[in-house]
Scaffold this motif. Structure first.
Motif, PDB file in Angstrom:
ATOM      1  N   HIS A   1       0.804  -1.217   0.000  1.00  0.00           N
ATOM      2  CA  HIS A   1       0.000   0.000   0.000  1.00  0.00           C
ATOM      3  C   HIS A   1       0.843   1.275   0.000  1.00  0.00           C
ATOM      4  N   ASN A   2       2.110   1.165   0.320  1.00  0.00           N
ATOM      5  CA  ASN A   2       2.978   2.346   0.338  1.00  0.00           C
ATOM      6  C   ASN A   2       3.707   2.576  -0.980  1.00  0.00           C
ATOM      7  N   THR A   3       3.951   1.511  -1.740  1.00  0.00           N
ATOM      8  CA  THR A   3       4.643   1.654  -3.023  1.00  0.00           C
ATOM      9  C   THR A   3       3.738   1.331  -4.207  1.00  0.00           C
ATOM     10  N   LEU A   4       2.661   0.574  -3.955  1.00  0.00           N
ATOM     11  CA  LEU A   4       1.706   0.092  -4.968  1.00  0.00           C
ATOM     12  C   LEU A   4       2.309  -0.954  -5.894  1.00  0.00           C
TER      13      LEU A   4
ATOM     14  N   LEU B   1       2.542  -2.577 -11.026  1.00  0.00           N
ATOM     15  CA  LEU B   1       1.937  -1.784  -9.959  1.00  0.00           C
ATOM     16  C   LEU B   1       0.446  -1.675 -10.228  1.00  0.00           C
ATOM     17  N   ILE B   2      -0.302  -1.290  -9.216  1.00  0.00           N
ATOM     18  CA  ILE B   2      -1.748  -1.182  -9.364  1.00  0.00           C
ATOM     19  C   ILE B   2      -2.232   0.066  -8.643  1.00  0.00           C
ATOM     20  N   ALA B   3      -3.217   0.750  -9.258  1.00  0.00           N
ATOM     21  CA  ALA B   3      -3.646   2.032  -8.707  1.00  0.00           C
ATOM     22  C   ALA B   3      -5.108   2.289  -9.013  1.00  0.00           C
ATOM     23  N   GLY B   4      -5.731   3.135  -8.201  1.00  0.00           N
ATOM     24  CA  GLY B   4      -7.111   3.545  -8.432  1.00  0.00           C
ATOM     25  C   GLY B   4      -8.109   2.473  -8.046  1.00  0.00           C
TER      26      GLY B   4
ATOM     27  N   ARG C   1      -0.154   8.825  -9.488  1.00  0.00           N
ATOM     28  CA  ARG C   1       1.144   9.526  -9.487  1.00  0.00           C
ATOM     29  C   ARG C   1       2.234   8.675  -8.846  1.00  0.00           C
ATOM     30  N   ILE C   2       1.893   8.038  -7.715  1.00  0.00           N
ATOM     31  CA  ILE C   2       2.874   7.197  -7.028  1.00  0.00           C
ATOM     32  C   ILE C   2       3.255   6.005  -7.905  1.00  0.00           C
ATOM     33  N   ALA C   3       2.242   5.344  -8.472  1.00  0.00           N
ATOM     34  CA  ALA C   3       2.506   4.162  -9.292  1.00  0.00           C
ATOM     35  C   ALA C   3       3.324   4.506 -10.532  1.00  0.00           C
ATOM     36  N   GLY C   4       2.991   5.626 -11.182  1.00  0.00           N
ATOM     37  CA  GLY C   4       3.729   6.023 -12.366  1.00  0.00           C
ATOM     38  C   GLY C   4       5.189   6.323 -12.069  1.00  0.00           C
ATOM     39  N   ALA C   5       5.421   7.053 -10.989  1.00  0.00           N
ATOM     40  CA  ALA C   5       6.799   7.386 -10.612  1.00  0.00           C
ATOM     41  C   ALA C   5       7.583   6.134 -10.233  1.00  0.00           C
ATOM     42  N   ASN C   6       6.944   5.226  -9.502  1.00  0.00           N
ATOM     43  CA  ASN C   6       7.646   4.007  -9.095  1.00  0.00           C
ATOM     44  C   ASN C   6       7.832   3.045 -10.265  1.00  0.00           C
ATOM     45  N   ALA C   7       6.899   3.057 -11.208  1.00  0.00           N
ATOM     46  CA  ALA C   7       7.089   2.236 -12.408  1.00  0.00           C
ATOM     47  C   ALA C   7       8.294   2.728 -13.202  1.00  0.00           C
ATOM     48  N   ALA C   8       8.431   4.044 -13.316  1.00  0.00           N
ATOM     49  CA  ALA C   8       9.594   4.607 -14.001  1.00  0.00           C
ATOM     50  C   ALA C   8      10.882   4.236 -13.286  1.00  0.00           C
TER      51      ALA C   8
ATOM     52  N   ALA D   1       3.667   7.110   2.553  1.00  0.00           N
ATOM     53  CA  ALA D   1       2.631   6.776   3.527  1.00  0.00           C
ATOM     54  C   ALA D   1       1.262   7.185   2.994  1.00  0.00           C
ATOM     55  N   PRO D   2       0.245   6.354   3.196  1.00  0.00           N
ATOM     56  CA  PRO D   2      -1.094   6.695   2.702  1.00  0.00           C
ATOM     57  C   PRO D   2      -1.622   7.969   3.341  1.00  0.00           C
TER      58      PRO D   2
END
Length: 464
Positions: free
Chosen positions: A295-298, A306-309, A326-333, A345-346
């Protein structure tokens, strides 16, 4: 067969997917955005915006009928159903168009249309002719309405939130399955627009509330405007002439029958994951079919995905979907570039229901039997500004730890959409009840209701 390669493949172009694509490209990744349609985001197309347009019409009708309290006489109030629905769709379409315009600004080469499914943990197929190889992927496929088995087979007499706003006129009667946020919002709005409404829900909660006192008040308030049945179990349904017949059992086990022109399934939404072949990607799935994820990195367990929304079924509201995207996109990159992902943190939980009175749940959930909490309460019945406006219904419950640090709360009342934000910020910042009381609140405002509940916490803690 056409093959493409990218750093990040984003599946779904709703709120979370668009945010993920922009975050990934902003971080320097080569990203593609896959969308099978229809576009426009759930919120703008079938969710929060069209429902608020219906509520706005209902509020206008209700206000016109209830001016006698102030000595103002209004007569001859009528509701033009086709006009209500026409305005709703016109304004809804404006919101959807604005989202689509934003998509049109994206490079055409980065937008892939079609249904996606995983081939393995680094390949996704889009339709029959395109394979995309990725270094990381984001699942942002949104959700769809859940239709319980007893309602299937009703044809166009069955409505969901994906079809409700397309009806040309208001029905004369409507049965709604579900008294959660969506169900009770639509139920009250339809009732105020002159529709005979029946609501059935198997649980004992309403409008997202769990505090027993607030739930009881909500049932009384909404039950005065429509036919509300909590603890009701739907047994079956069938067309009957130009009506729908619902057979159900009440909380006492007695068989009941409801007849209505239309039925609305408002029993929740399920993530759109069934067509993705998640097993092929090596993801570990929970009992609900949703991948296990941090839940912190998705980041999902088992693959660079990753999964989001709404797809993750965690916090299905727009502001959370945008943030998760935004978190998932940045971490995917980051994964694509071989960099460490960032744990974020959520946010403090914030959920709202836009009925009248409004309701909200903030922070930690209710735990009335906990010995580690102090609960402050207030009642809107005699709150000054609420009485002035004639909106003096409901109450507030705020809980804190034994040191007075605010943990969360629930609200039912006027201007709750604003009060809830104030409490959310206080919980997020780790404030105590006294910290919040030391801040100015103007008189006379509904915000003074917070002071009453906060003072109750201080009184209980100090014993005076």
């Amino acid at each position: 067969m056409r093959e493409l390669a990218c750093d990040v493949a984003v599946i779904g172009a709703g709120t979370a997917g668009i945010a993920a694509y922009r975050a990934a490209t902003g971080a320097g990744a080569r990203a593609v955005l896959i969308e099978r349609g229809p576009g426009g985001t759930t919120c703008a197309r079938v969710g929060c915006m069209p429902s608020k347009l219906l509520i706005a019409a209902a509020t206008a009708a209700h206000a016109a009928r209830t001016t006698d309290l102030f000595g103002v006489r209004v007569s001859g109030v009528t509701v033009d159903g086709p006009a209500v629905m026409a305005r709703l769709r016109a304004e809804r379409d404006r919101f959807v168009d604005s989202v689509l315009e934003g998509l049109d600004d994206l490079p055409a080469a980065d937008r892939i249309h079609g249904s996606a499914r995983f081939i393995d943990d680094q390949t996704v197929a889009v339709g029959p002719d395109v394979w995309i190889r990725f270094k990381a992927a984001v699942i942002a496929t949104g959700s769809s309405p859940t239709v319980p088995k007893p309602l299937r087979g009703l044809g166009d007499r069955l409505l969901t939130t994906d079809t409700l706003f397309e009806i040309p006129d208001l029905p004369d009667s409507l049965a709604i399955l579900g008294a959660g946020a969506v169900g009770i919002e639509i139920a009250q709005a339809m009732a105020r627009l002159g529709v005979a409404v029946t609501v059935l829900d198997a649980g004992d909660t309403i409008a997202g509330l769990s505090d027993p006192n607030l739930t009881r008040q909500a049932a009384e308030i909404f039950g005065a405007e429509l036919d509300l049945h909590l603890g009701a179990t739907l047994e079956g349904s069938e067309p009957e002439g130009d009506r729908v017949r619902l057979d159900w059992t009440d909380r006492h086990g007695r068989g009941q029958v409801t007849r209505a022109a239309r039925v609305l399934a408002a029993a929740g939404r399920a993530p759109n994951l069934g067509d993705l072949d998640l097993a092929a990607a090596g993801l570990r799935l929970g009992e609900d079919g949703v991948p296990d994820f941090d839940h912190n990195t998705l980041v999902c367990a088992g693959a660079p995905i990753l999964i989001a929304g709404d797809a993750d079924a965690w916090r299905p509201v727009l502001h959370e979907a945008s943030r998760q995207g935004r978190i998932a996109g940045a971490n995917a990159a980051a994964l694509a570039a071989g960099r460490p992902v960032q744990a974020v943190a959520p946010w403090t939980r914030l959920a709202m229901v836009f009925t009248h009175p409004q309701s909200a749940a903030i922070g930690a959930p209710s735990a009335p039997d906990s010995d580690d909490r102090v609960i402050g309460a207030m009642d809107f019945s005699d709150q000054g500004r609420a009485r002035v406006e004639g909106h003096n219904h409901g109450g507030i419950r705020i809980w804190a730890d034994r040191d007075g640090r605010l943990l969360g709360g629930e609200m039912l009342g006027p201007a709750v959409e604003h009060l809830a934000h104030l409490l959310t910020y206080a919980v997020a910042e780790g404030l105590t009840a006294q910290d919040m009381m030391d801040r100015p609140i103007y008189h006379p405002t509904v915000e003074e209701a917070l002071t009453t509940a906060l003072a109750d916490i201080s009184r209980i803690r100090t014993g005076c």
